[in-house]
Design a protein around this motif. Structure first.
Motif, PDB file in Angstrom:
ATOM      1  N   GLY A 247      42.530  60.223  51.456  1.00 50.93           N
ATOM      2  CA  GLY A 247      41.513  59.604  50.619  1.00 50.93           C
ATOM      3  C   GLY A 247      42.166  58.917  49.437  1.00 50.93           C
ATOM      4  N   CYS A 248      43.142  58.071  49.721  1.00 58.74           N
ATOM      5  CA  CYS A 248      44.010  57.518  48.678  1.00 58.74           C
ATOM      6  C   CYS A 248      43.299  56.550  47.750  1.00 58.74           C
ATOM      7  CB  CYS A 248      45.221  56.831  49.305  1.00 58.74           C
ATOM      8  SG  CYS A 248      44.820  55.408  50.357  1.00 58.74           S
ATOM      9  N   GLY A 249      42.146  55.985  48.155  1.00 62.17           N
ATOM     10  CA  GLY A 249      41.437  55.063  47.303  1.00 62.17           C
ATOM     11  C   GLY A 249      42.291  53.868  46.926  1.00 62.17           C
ATOM     12  N   THR A 250      42.271  53.525  45.639  1.00 59.34           N
ATOM     13  CA  THR A 250      43.027  52.370  45.151  1.00 59.34           C
ATOM     14  C   THR A 250      44.499  52.691  44.920  1.00 59.34           C
ATOM     15  OG1 THR A 250      42.573  52.897  42.841  1.00 59.34           O
ATOM     16  CG2 THR A 250      40.981  51.475  43.978  1.00 59.34           C
ATOM     17  N   GLU A 265      52.380  57.904  52.726  1.00 56.91           N
ATOM     18  CA  GLU A 265      51.333  57.253  53.510  1.00 56.91           C
ATOM     19  C   GLU A 265      49.974  57.540  52.879  1.00 56.91           C
ATOM     20  OE1 GLU A 265      51.566  57.635  57.761  1.00 56.91           O
ATOM     21  OE2 GLU A 265      53.707  58.139  57.694  1.00 56.91           O
ATOM     22  N   GLY A 266      49.057  56.594  53.015  1.00 57.99           N
ATOM     23  CA  GLY A 266      47.713  56.756  52.479  1.00 57.99           C
ATOM     24  C   GLY A 266      46.670  56.593  53.565  1.00 57.99           C
ATOM     25  N   LEU A 267      45.577  57.324  53.423  1.00 60.31           N
ATOM     26  CA  LEU A 267      44.478  57.272  54.393  1.00 60.31           C
ATOM     27  C   LEU A 267      43.176  57.136  53.627  1.00 60.31           C
ATOM     28  CD1 LEU A 267      43.600  57.835  57.473  1.00 60.31           C
ATOM     29  CD2 LEU A 267      43.136  60.145  56.662  1.00 60.31           C
ATOM     30  N   ASP A 268      42.312  56.205  54.045  1.00 64.76           N
ATOM     31  CA  ASP A 268      41.023  56.047  53.387  1.00 64.76           C
ATOM     32  C   ASP A 268      40.050  55.375  54.346  1.00 64.76           C
ATOM     33  OD1 ASP A 268      40.292  56.300  50.190  1.00 64.76           O
ATOM     34  OD2 ASP A 268      38.953  54.947  51.263  1.00 64.76           O
ATOM     35  N   ALA A 275      42.843  47.757  50.244  1.00 63.22           N
ATOM     36  CA  ALA A 275      43.381  46.473  49.781  1.00 63.22           C
ATOM     37  C   ALA A 275      43.904  46.595  48.350  1.00 63.22           C
ATOM     38  CB  ALA A 275      42.313  45.392  49.869  1.00 63.22           C
ATOM     39  N   GLU A 276      43.173  47.345  47.505  1.00 63.53           N
ATOM     40  CA  GLU A 276      43.641  47.577  46.136  1.00 63.53           C
ATOM     41  C   GLU A 276      44.909  48.420  46.146  1.00 63.53           C
ATOM     42  OE1 GLU A 276      42.239  46.416  43.290  1.00 63.53           O
ATOM     43  OE2 GLU A 276      40.625  45.362  44.341  1.00 63.53           O
ATOM     44  N   ALA A 277      44.944  49.454  47.000  1.00 63.86           N
ATOM     45  CA  ALA A 277      46.130  50.319  47.077  1.00 63.86           C
ATOM     46  C   ALA A 277      47.349  49.536  47.535  1.00 63.86           C
ATOM     47  CB  ALA A 277      45.854  51.484  48.026  1.00 63.86           C
ATOM     48  N   ARG A 278      47.145  48.617  48.473  1.00 64.76           N
ATOM     49  CA  ARG A 278      48.265  47.830  49.010  1.00 64.76           C
ATOM     50  C   ARG A 278      48.945  47.016  47.911  1.00 64.76           C
ATOM     51  NH1 ARG A 278      45.495  46.216  52.883  1.00 64.76           N
ATOM     52  NH2 ARG A 278      46.116  47.880  54.318  1.00 64.76           N
ATOM     53  N   GLN A 279      48.171  46.561  46.957  1.00 59.05           N
ATOM     54  CA  GLN A 279      48.733  45.743  45.878  1.00 59.05           C
ATOM     55  C   GLN A 279      49.664  46.529  44.967  1.00 59.05           C
ATOM     56  OE1 GLN A 279      45.756  43.479  43.726  1.00 59.05           O
ATOM     57  NE2 GLN A 279      44.651  42.970  45.608  1.00 59.05           N
ATOM     58  N   ARG A 280      49.558  47.852  44.963  1.00 54.41           N
ATOM     59  CA  ARG A 280      50.431  48.654  44.100  1.00 54.41           C
ATOM     60  C   ARG A 280      51.868  48.706  44.618  1.00 54.41           C
ATOM     61  NH1 ARG A 280      47.609  51.616  40.274  1.00 54.41           N
ATOM     62  NH2 ARG A 280      45.387  51.944  40.715  1.00 54.41           N
ATOM     63  N   ALA A 285      52.929  53.184  54.372  1.00 50.85           N
ATOM     64  CA  ALA A 285      51.922  52.879  55.392  1.00 50.85           C
ATOM     65  C   ALA A 285      50.559  53.253  54.840  1.00 50.85           C
ATOM     66  CB  ALA A 285      52.191  53.648  56.687  1.00 50.85           C
ATOM     67  N   LEU A 286      49.537  52.461  55.216  1.00 49.80           N
ATOM     68  CA  LEU A 286      48.155  52.732  54.843  1.00 49.80           C
ATOM     69  C   LEU A 286      47.305  52.703  56.101  1.00 49.80           C
ATOM     70  CD1 LEU A 286      47.930  50.554  51.612  1.00 49.80           C
ATOM     71  CD2 LEU A 286      47.686  53.043  51.694  1.00 49.80           C
ATOM     72  N   HIS A 287      46.368  53.647  56.195  1.00 46.73           N
ATOM     73  CA  HIS A 287      45.569  53.800  57.413  1.00 46.73           C
ATOM     74  C   HIS A 287      44.087  53.795  57.039  1.00 46.73           C
ATOM     75  CE1 HIS A 287      49.369  55.152  59.216  1.00 46.73           C
ATOM     76  NE2 HIS A 287      49.481  55.971  58.186  1.00 46.73           N
ATOM     77  N   GLU A 288      43.309  52.997  57.754  1.00 48.23           N
ATOM     78  CA  GLU A 288      41.861  52.967  57.560  1.00 48.23           C
ATOM     79  C   GLU A 288      41.217  53.827  58.637  1.00 48.23           C
ATOM     80  OE1 GLU A 288      38.089  49.923  58.047  1.00 48.23           O
ATOM     81  OE2 GLU A 288      40.048  49.060  57.564  1.00 48.23           O
TER      82      GLU A 288
END
Length: 398
Positions: A247-250, A265-268, A275-280, A285-288
């Motif tokens: 539940g990484c959020g932003t 890795e982040g999951l949300d 998209a906000e988290a990716r900018q950081r 890896a990020l997972h939807e």
């Protein structure tokens, strides 16, 4: 064969758009603009399509271009207001939507959008009149009734349950909207409490919240949970490893977790939060995905699973804790927060989040095979000026 005229292309684009063929509609609108570069309708519709795809920068740019060509178009003002609202520019959105309604006062979509903007600005009482009018104008459309129910609940006024039931009575109601209406009724004590918040509701909630999430939580709400959880993990003395921010959020929670991670890795559920988290630039890896569906496919993958203010959208924590335990490597750590409840295993609060009994949560974690290391009571944030009591937990997989 004669070339299609700009008007023909625009009509065809609008027809495709209405059928949900967004990519084809966009191609047709762009053909219109090649032939007629100042066509305000094509610019506006292209902006609407961009917003539907989640491309807010393009939606904002295109809606501004359309409005520059026809500043008093209520259609273009309404589109611009909707884009501003989704971008988190709430005061501008309210002003623009009011301008649209001054020119076309019986627009149910603009009325609903204005009401939802006012709710997001903390003026639930002010949102009731436009939302009630939207529901009157479009009584067979569920969204105004659900938005009205939320506003009445937040304002502490009567009628929230009745509005939710009006949505449920609409024939052919989308199952996701039906689940949201029933979830609201459960929070009002008018239906049985489900074992989790509807996934579509949570996704939509945080999609809309994404642009202003960091500012609200760190400023207005005094949000502290990610740092407190990370400190709890640091005191356990575990070395760096592969970390899952559940539940990484932003990405606010990723900031204190990053020094602990050889891979983060982040999951949300929310694509706009991601998209906000990716900018950081923090995550490898990020997972939807929904955590209950995703965790079982990643057994033994992580040295630390952290969940800051995530489990309060689930009632029965048994499946989530079992999934977290399974995703840990031997000696791996699970760190998470809950909103503190008493007595019942879990209860759905007026804020549409679950509170959990800490002793019951600890028992569920033990049943999942986790060994308790630390438990700390704290204040997670503020809500309506009052502190939200919570508990931080740290467990280890043997």
């Amino acid at each position: 064969m004669a070339q299609a005229s700009p008007d023909d292309l625009l009509r065809e684009g609008a027809a495709r758009h209405a059928k949900g063929e967004i990519a084809m509609a966009e191609r047709l609108y762009r053909r219109v603009l090649k032939l007629r570069p100042d066509d305000a309708n094509a610019l506006n519709l292209l902006g609407v399509a961009a917003r539907q795809r989640g491309d807010l920068p393009a939606a904002l740019a295109l809606s501004a271009q359309a409005l520059a060509r026809q500043p008093r178009s209520p259609v273009f003002l309404a589109s611009r207001g909707g884009a501003l609202a989704e971008a988190g520019r709430l005061a501008e959105a309210a002003e623009t939507l009011r301008a649209a309604l001054a020119l076309r006062p019986a627009d149910p979509v603009a009325l609903r959008n204005l009401g939802q903007v006012l709710c997001a600005m903390g003026d639930a009482a002010g949102a009731i009149a436009p939302l009630r009018r939207a529901a009157e104008l479009a009584p067979a459309t569920p969204e105004p009734w659900i938005a009205l129910a939320h506003a009445l609940r937040e304002a502490g006024q009567d009628g929230a349950a009745e509005a939710a039931r009006r949505a449920l009575a609409i024939p052919g109601l989308d199952p996701a909207l039906a689940a949201q209406a029933r979830f609201l009724l459960a929070a009002l004590g008018a239906e049985a409490v489900p074992d989790r918040a509807p996934a579509a509701y949570v996704r939509d909630l945080f999609d809309l919240y994404a642009p202003r999430f960091d500012q609200d939580l760190e400023g207005r709400l005094g949000y502290r949970t990610p740092g407190l959880l990370a400190a709890l993990v640091a005191r356990a003395g575990s070395g760096p490893g592969r970390v899952l921010d559940l539940g990484c959020g932003t990405g606010l929670s990723g900031i204190p977790l990053k020094p602990m991670a050889t891979r983060l890795e982040g999951l949300d559920l929310s694509p706009r939060m991601l998209a906000e988290a990716r900018q950081r630039g923090l995550y490898d890896a990020l997972h939807e995905a929904d955590l209950l569906a995703w965790l079982p496919g990643h057994r033994g993958a992580f040295d630390l699973v952290a969940a800051a203010d995530v489990l309060n959208y689930l009632g029965d924590l048994g499946p989530a804790l079992a999934g977290i335990a399974a995703a840990l490597r031997p000696r791996g750590l699970a760190a998470f927060s809950i909103e503190k409840g008493e007595g019942a295993a879990y209860a759905l609060g007026q804020g549409l989040r679950y509170r959990h009994d800490p002793a019951h949560v600890e028992a569920l974690a033990r049943d999942a095979g986790l060994v308790p290391l630390a438990r700390e009571e704290t204040v997670l944030r503020e809500e309506k000026g009052a502190p939200v009591a919570g508990v931080l937990f740290l467990f280890r997989r043997p």
